[in-house]
Write a protein that holds these residues in place. Structure first.
Motif: not given
Length: 112
Positions: A1, A3, A43, A78-81, A83
Motif C-alpha cells: 500500500m 501513502d 485519493h 486510492d493510495l491505500g489500494e 502498490d
C-alpha cells in the motif's frame, strides 16, 4: 500500500519538481505545471495523457478516470489500494507528460 509520503518521495525525486498546495491540498509541479496531487476525497490525481487513460484503467482496477468539466485529464488512484511500484510508474508518466522536453531529455541522459 502506498501513502502520501510515497507520493511525495517519488515526485520530489524527479528534476525541477516543487511541492506546493492547490486549494489547500498537496500538489506537485514541474515548471509551474501540476502533474500530481491529492484530491479532496483523499485519493491521488495524476495528469497522464488522456489517450492512455482507458488502457491504464483497464490494466489496473485501482485506477479510475479523472475528469474535469467532462474532459478526461488523468487518473485517480486510492493510495491505500495501490502498490508503490504502480504509483512510481504513474508519477513518472505524469511528470513526463507535463515537464518540458529538454528537462525530460536531460534527466533521461543522466539515467542511462
Amino acid at each position: 500500500m502506498a501513502d502520501l509520503d510515497d507520493l511525495r518521495r517519488l515526485a520530489l525525486a524527479l528534476p525541477e519538481t516543487e511541492e506546493g498546495t492547490h486549494f489547500r491540498l498537496v500538489d506537485f509541479k514541474v515548471r509551474r505545471k501540476g502533474f500530481a496531487g491529492m484530491l479532496p476525497n483523499g485519493h491521488a490525481g495524476l495528469s497522464v495523457p488522456a489517450e492512455q487513460v482507458p488502457a491504464l484503467v483497464a490494466e489496473h482496477p485501482v485506477l479510475t478516470e479523472l475528469r474535469r468539466f467532462d474532459k478526461v485529464i488523468g487518473v485517480e488512484l486510492d493510495l491505500g489500494e495501490a502498490d508503490v511500484d504502480l504509483l512510481g510508474r504513474l508519477v513518472e508518466l505524469a511528470w513526463r507528460t507535463r515537464a518540458p522536453k529538454r528537462v525530460v531529455a536531460a534527466w533521461e541522459a543522466g539515467n542511462r
